[in-house]
Design a protein around this motif. Sequence first.
Motif, short mmCIF file in Angstrom:
data_model
loop_
_atom_site.label_atom_id
_atom_site.label_comp_id
_atom_site.label_asym_id
_atom_site.label_seq_id
_atom_site.Cartn_x
_atom_site.Cartn_y
_atom_site.Cartn_z
N PHE A 69 0.82 -1.21 0.00
CA PHE A 69 0.00 0.00 0.00
C PHE A 69 0.86 1.26 0.00
N GLU A 70 2.13 1.13 -0.37
CA GLU A 70 3.04 2.25 -0.38
C GLU A 70 3.54 2.53 -1.79
N GLY A 71 4.14 3.68 -1.98
CA GLY A 71 4.70 4.03 -3.27
C GLY A 71 3.81 5.01 -4.03
N ARG A 72 4.39 5.62 -5.05
CA ARG A 72 3.69 6.67 -5.78
C ARG A 72 2.44 6.15 -6.48
N GLU A 73 2.47 4.89 -6.94
CA GLU A 73 1.35 4.36 -7.69
C GLU A 73 0.26 3.79 -6.79
N ALA A 74 0.57 3.57 -5.54
CA ALA A 74 -0.36 2.89 -4.64
C ALA A 74 -1.64 3.70 -4.45
N GLN A 75 -2.74 3.00 -4.50
CA GLN A 75 -4.06 3.56 -4.20
C GLN A 75 -4.76 2.56 -3.28
N PRO A 76 -4.37 2.53 -2.01
CA PRO A 76 -4.83 1.46 -1.13
C PRO A 76 -6.32 1.52 -0.83
N PRO A 77 -6.93 0.37 -0.59
CA PRO A 77 -8.33 0.36 -0.13
C PRO A 77 -8.43 1.15 1.17
N SER A 78 -9.35 2.08 1.22
CA SER A 78 -9.40 3.05 2.32
C SER A 78 -10.81 3.23 2.85
N PHE A 79 -10.86 3.79 4.04
CA PHE A 79 -12.11 4.30 4.61
C PHE A 79 -12.02 5.82 4.54
N PHE A 80 -13.06 6.46 4.02
CA PHE A 80 -13.07 7.90 3.84
C PHE A 80 -14.21 8.52 4.66
N VAL A 81 -13.97 9.74 5.13
CA VAL A 81 -15.06 10.48 5.79
C VAL A 81 -14.91 11.97 5.48
N SER A 82 -16.03 12.61 5.24
CA SER A 82 -16.07 14.05 4.99
C SER A 82 -17.12 14.66 5.90
N PHE A 83 -16.69 15.64 6.70
CA PHE A 83 -17.60 16.37 7.59
C PHE A 83 -17.88 17.71 6.92
N GLU A 84 -19.14 17.98 6.62
CA GLU A 84 -19.53 19.16 5.87
C GLU A 84 -20.65 19.88 6.61
N PRO A 85 -20.94 21.12 6.26
CA PRO A 85 -22.06 21.80 6.92
C PRO A 85 -23.36 21.02 6.71
N GLY A 86 -23.91 20.47 7.79
CA GLY A 86 -25.17 19.75 7.72
C GLY A 86 -25.09 18.36 7.13
N PHE A 124 -16.40 -5.90 1.78
CA PHE A 124 -16.03 -5.24 0.52
C PHE A 124 -14.60 -4.74 0.60
N TRP A 125 -14.25 -4.07 1.70
CA TRP A 125 -12.88 -3.57 1.90
C TRP A 125 -11.88 -4.72 1.88
N THR A 126 -12.22 -5.83 2.55
CA THR A 126 -11.33 -6.98 2.61
C THR A 126 -11.11 -7.57 1.22
N TRP A 127 -12.16 -7.61 0.40
CA TRP A 127 -12.03 -8.10 -0.97
C TRP A 127 -11.04 -7.24 -1.75
N LEU A 128 -11.11 -5.94 -1.55
CA LEU A 128 -10.19 -5.03 -2.24
C LEU A 128 -8.77 -5.19 -1.72
N VAL A 129 -8.60 -5.41 -0.42
CA VAL A 129 -7.26 -5.63 0.14
C VAL A 129 -6.66 -6.91 -0.44
N ASP A 130 -7.46 -7.98 -0.49
CA ASP A 130 -6.98 -9.22 -1.06
C ASP A 130 -6.60 -9.04 -2.53
N LEU A 131 -7.37 -8.24 -3.24
CA LEU A 131 -7.07 -7.94 -4.65
C LEU A 131 -5.74 -7.20 -4.76
N SER A 132 -5.53 -6.23 -3.87
CA SER A 132 -4.32 -5.42 -3.92
C SER A 132 -3.06 -6.17 -3.55
N THR A 133 -3.21 -7.24 -2.77
CA THR A 133 -2.05 -7.98 -2.29
C THR A 133 -1.84 -9.29 -3.03
N SER A 134 -2.70 -9.57 -4.01
CA SER A 134 -2.56 -10.82 -4.77
C SER A 134 -1.41 -10.68 -5.77
N GLU A 135 -0.80 -11.76 -6.08
CA GLU A 135 0.33 -11.77 -7.02
C GLU A 135 -0.20 -11.62 -8.46
#
Length: 226
Positions: A95-112, A215-226
């Motif tokens: 999940f490191e390096g310039r090309e990496a786009q790791p499976p993530s949890f995102f949150v955005s706090f906005e007005p309302g 769903f996140w775990t499926w993406l992690v497994d995808l990212s770490t598969s050979e």
Amino acid sequence: MPSQGFSAETFAFLASLKANNAKEWFDAHKPDYQRFIKKPADALRADLAGQISGLTGHETTSKQFRINRDLRFSKDKTPYNAHIRMAFWPKGKAFEGREAQPPSFFVSFEPGLIRLGTGCMTFSKTALGSYLHALESGSGDKISALLSDLAGKGFERSAPDLAKAPRGFPKNHEHTDLARHKGLAVWTSLADTGSVIGETAASFLVDTWKPTLAFWTWLVDLSTSE
């Protein structure tokens, strides 16, 4: 000790910033920014990282996006983001390096509004190849079922990036629609900003993310598969 979450003043500040998005206003209210945004956000992010590590079984790293907007390529020259955004992803070489786009949890706090997401905004070249292969080789049924289950729980799938499946993907394949994605995430929105006021904020957010864990775990497994 859990963080104290945000306060009503946090969302009042974001609303005022949205209405007065100028350097002069921000400079005059910088102590409020530190008190109601920066300090509680730092504490909440640390709390969330620990709880997400417990949820996933992976040591977690995180970032908070800058409040200053990048204006270099934008026609909108307002200087500040009137939201607080964070991302959390697993540590590890995959999940490191310039090309990496790791499976993530995102949150955005906005007005309302609070918006939560799980997934990969854009697959790395290697992960995209693995993703398309998985759709063809049988895992497509699993990810399709996971997405359908999440839709029933109020999580919408990110929009596809392509008008049609990429070259080389079988025509008329049952998962052609999923092949149109260059990244894959699910999102849900909450109108009750009061849910992140107080020391239960982190546990509330993690509970909201819990349905997306498979769903996140499926993406992690995808990212770490050979």
